[in-house]
Design an enzyme around this catalytic site. Structure first.
Site, PDB file in Angstrom:
ATOM      1  N   LYS A   6       0.813  -1.226   0.000  1.00 32.43           N
ATOM      2  CA  LYS A   6       0.000   0.000   0.000  1.00 32.43           C
ATOM      3  C   LYS A   6       0.849   1.280   0.000  1.00 32.43           C
ATOM      4  O   LYS A   6       0.391   2.315  -0.450  1.00 32.43           O
ATOM      5  CB  LYS A   6      -0.944   0.016   1.215  1.00 32.43           C
ATOM      6  N   GLY A  66     -16.199  -5.849  11.085  1.00 33.75           N
ATOM      7  CA  GLY A  66     -15.306  -5.320  10.052  1.00 33.75           C
ATOM      8  C   GLY A  66     -15.738  -5.602   8.623  1.00 33.75           C
ATOM      9  O   GLY A  66     -15.133  -5.090   7.682  1.00 33.75           O
TER      10      GLY A  66
HETATM   11  P1  NAP Z   1      -0.245  -2.734  11.180  1.00 35.50           P
HETATM   12  O1  NAP Z   1       0.105  -1.503  10.436  1.00 35.50           O
HETATM   13  O2  NAP Z   1       0.731  -3.848  11.266  1.00 35.50           O
HETATM   14  O3  NAP Z   1      -0.617  -2.271  12.704  1.00 35.50           O
HETATM   15  C1  NAP Z   1      -0.883  -3.215  13.688  1.00 35.50           C
HETATM   16  C2  NAP Z   1      -1.349  -2.547  14.996  1.00 35.50           C
HETATM   17  O4  NAP Z   1      -1.745  -3.615  15.869  1.00 35.50           O
HETATM   18  C3  NAP Z   1      -0.290  -1.746  15.721  1.00 35.50           C
HETATM   19  O5  NAP Z   1      -0.908  -0.688  16.411  1.00 35.50           O
HETATM   20  C4  NAP Z   1       0.273  -2.767  16.732  1.00 35.50           C
HETATM   21  O6  NAP Z   1       0.793  -2.194  17.923  1.00 35.50           O
HETATM   22  C5  NAP Z   1      -0.993  -3.529  17.093  1.00 35.50           C
HETATM   23  N1  NAP Z   1      -0.693  -4.884  17.550  1.00 35.50           N
HETATM   24  C6  NAP Z   1      -0.268  -5.931  16.807  1.00 35.50           C
HETATM   25  N2  NAP Z   1      -0.123  -7.035  17.585  1.00 35.50           N
HETATM   26  C7  NAP Z   1      -0.441  -6.655  18.847  1.00 35.50           C
HETATM   27  C8  NAP Z   1      -0.500  -7.338  20.104  1.00 35.50           C
HETATM   28  N3  NAP Z   1      -0.182  -8.640  20.205  1.00 35.50           N
HETATM   29  N4  NAP Z   1      -0.900  -6.646  21.193  1.00 35.50           N
HETATM   30  C9  NAP Z   1      -1.233  -5.333  21.094  1.00 35.50           C
HETATM   31  N5  NAP Z   1      -1.199  -4.637  19.945  1.00 35.50           N
HETATM   32  C10 NAP Z   1      -0.808  -5.281  18.826  1.00 35.50           C
HETATM   33  O7  NAP Z   1      -1.595  -3.398  10.634  1.00 35.50           O
HETATM   34  P2  NAP Z   1      -2.808  -2.681   9.849  1.00 35.50           P
HETATM   35  O8  NAP Z   1      -2.521  -2.666   8.398  1.00 35.50           O
HETATM   36  O9  NAP Z   1      -3.108  -1.408  10.550  1.00 35.50           O
HETATM   37  O10 NAP Z   1      -4.001  -3.755  10.052  1.00 35.50           O
HETATM   38  C11 NAP Z   1      -4.518  -4.017  11.326  1.00 35.50           C
HETATM   39  C12 NAP Z   1      -5.743  -4.908  11.244  1.00 35.50           C
HETATM   40  O11 NAP Z   1      -6.758  -4.291  10.459  1.00 35.50           O
HETATM   41  C13 NAP Z   1      -5.518  -6.286  10.615  1.00 35.50           C
HETATM   42  O12 NAP Z   1      -6.189  -7.230  11.422  1.00 35.50           O
HETATM   43  C14 NAP Z   1      -6.193  -6.179   9.265  1.00 35.50           C
HETATM   44  O13 NAP Z   1      -6.705  -7.432   8.834  1.00 35.50           O
HETATM   45  C15 NAP Z   1      -7.329  -5.241   9.582  1.00 35.50           C
HETATM   46  N6  NAP Z   1      -7.831  -4.520   8.381  1.00 35.50           N
HETATM   47  C16 NAP Z   1      -9.139  -4.672   8.047  1.00 35.50           C
HETATM   48  C17 NAP Z   1      -9.638  -4.023   6.938  1.00 35.50           C
HETATM   49  C18 NAP Z   1     -11.088  -4.181   6.529  1.00 35.50           C
HETATM   50  O14 NAP Z   1     -11.403  -3.911   5.371  1.00 35.50           O
HETATM   51  N7  NAP Z   1     -11.983  -4.571   7.416  1.00 35.50           N
HETATM   52  C19 NAP Z   1      -8.799  -3.188   6.170  1.00 35.50           C
HETATM   53  C20 NAP Z   1      -7.457  -3.020   6.566  1.00 35.50           C
HETATM   54  C21 NAP Z   1      -6.975  -3.705   7.676  1.00 35.50           C
HETATM   55  P3  NAP Z   1       2.336  -1.705  18.038  1.00 35.50           P
HETATM   56  O15 NAP Z   1       2.381  -0.345  17.413  1.00 35.50           O
HETATM   57  O16 NAP Z   1       2.582  -1.683  19.494  1.00 35.50           O
HETATM   58  O17 NAP Z   1       3.160  -2.724  17.304  1.00 35.50           O
END
Ligand code: NAP
Length: 280
Positions: A66, A244
């Site tokens: 992205k 979601g």
């Molecule tokens: P990302 O950039 O990797 O960010 C992940 C976030 O989750 C960070 O804030 C991270 O905290 C936190 N995190 C990860 N593991 C954790 C844990 N064990 N305990 C506490 N916090 C944790 O990911 P993203 O692209 O934002 O995506 C996040 C989620 O959104 C995914 O599940 C994805 O499938 C979902 N999503 C859904 C849609 C939809 O259309 N519904 C679209 C996009 C994404 P730290 O900063 O502390 O590492």
């Protein structure tokens, strides 16, 4: 001749976008085909050039491209530039323009769920400070009219960086997860954007809802599983649960409209996604 649409990512086998987009192309009798292309990291530039050479009408971009895709586009829409990520590319008379429909898709889904025109007078808490949180924060700050948007994250410095980089000041503050748990009663809308609770780790939850306000809305952008542990607990505590799937469907619907000029039947899209999720 059929128009070509696609999604690129790595890996991409899990993507439900081809099912959803082909169903709605058929539904609206548009002579097109949507295909998932898995492009390896070392081939991403060649892959995107290849799509352009095929005169593709439009494509979605998912993890991990992205941000990277922005290097290969002719123009980037202002909100996508601010968010720093593109999930939708549109062929506009041979020029490839990048957009981000994740935030708008989420906001439209939430407002439809709440049956409200805006988030006026609502206090919002976003859990997480990654790419999805960024798209949601910037879009809600720009268009949602919320009272305030606070951020809670495991790594506080990332939440601080996120709030500081938001182009619109929303008077939000940064909280640790523990502080968020203790102050949960302040919020009307709590949005999980972390991956905590996503399949296969379905028994995990990003925070305890012990202090959630009755009648508040708990929203999880995870859609696999459809009902996360967080949303189950929300219902048990008298809160509303927003899944979601709406964000996923609406980000795809907004992309479809940009590519074809047709406002898609979102019910058709949602039914297909639900059917595939239930099979998993
Ligand atoms: P990302 O950039 O990797 O960010 C992940 C976030 O989750 C960070 O804030 C991270 O905290 C936190 N995190 C990860 N593991 C954790 C844990 N064990 N305990 C506490 N916090 C944790 O990911 P993203 O692209 O934002 O995506 C996040 C989620 O959104 C995914 O599940 C994805 O499938 C979902 N999503 C859904 C849609 C939809 O259309 N519904 C679209 C996009 C994404 P730290 O900063 O502390 O590492």
């Amino acid at each position: 001749m059929k128009e070509l649409y696609s999604v690129i990512g790595y890996p991409i086998g899990h993507s439900l976008s081809p099912h959803m987009q082909n169903a709605v192309l058929n539904h609206h009798s548009i002579d097109g085909y949507y295909h998932a292309f898995e492009i390896a990291p070392e081939k991403v530039e060649e892959g995107i050039k290849g799509l352009k050479a095929l005169n593709i009408k439009g494509f979605n971009v998912t993890i991990p491209y992205k941000v990277k895709v922005m290097d290969f586009l002719d123009e980037i829409d202002e909100l996508a530039r601010e968010i720093g990520a593109v999930n939708t590319v549109v062929n506009e008379n041979g020029r490839y323009v990048g957009y981000n429909t994740d935030g708008d898709g989420y906001l439209q889904s939430l407002l439809t769920f709440l049956e409200r025109p805006s988030l006026q007078d609502q206090s919002v808490l976003i859990l997480g400070a990654g790419g999805a949180a960024r798209a949601l924060l910037f879009t809600i700050a720009a268009k949602g009219q919320a009272n305030c948007i606070d951020i809670a994250n495991r790594t506080l410095s990332k939440a601080q960086e996120l709030i500081t980089s938001c182009p619109i000041d929303n008077e939000g503050t940064v909280l640790s997860i523990t502080e968020a748990e203790e102050n949960l009663g302040r919020y009307d809308i709590i949005i999980n954007t972390t991956a905590v609770g996503m399949s296969p780790n379905v028994e995990e939850s990003p925070l305890s809802l012990q202090h959630v306000k009755k009648g508040a809305t708990v929203s999880d952008i995870i859609y696999n599983p459809l009902e996360t542990k967080l949303l189950r607990e929300a219902k048990e505590r008298g809160a509303l649960a927003h899944t979601g799937i709406g964000m996923f469907v609406m980000q795809g619907a907004l992309a479809f409209e940009k590519w074809t000029g047709v406002q898609p039947d979102v019910k058709v899209m949602e039914d297909v996604v639900l059917r595939h999720l239930q099979k998993k």
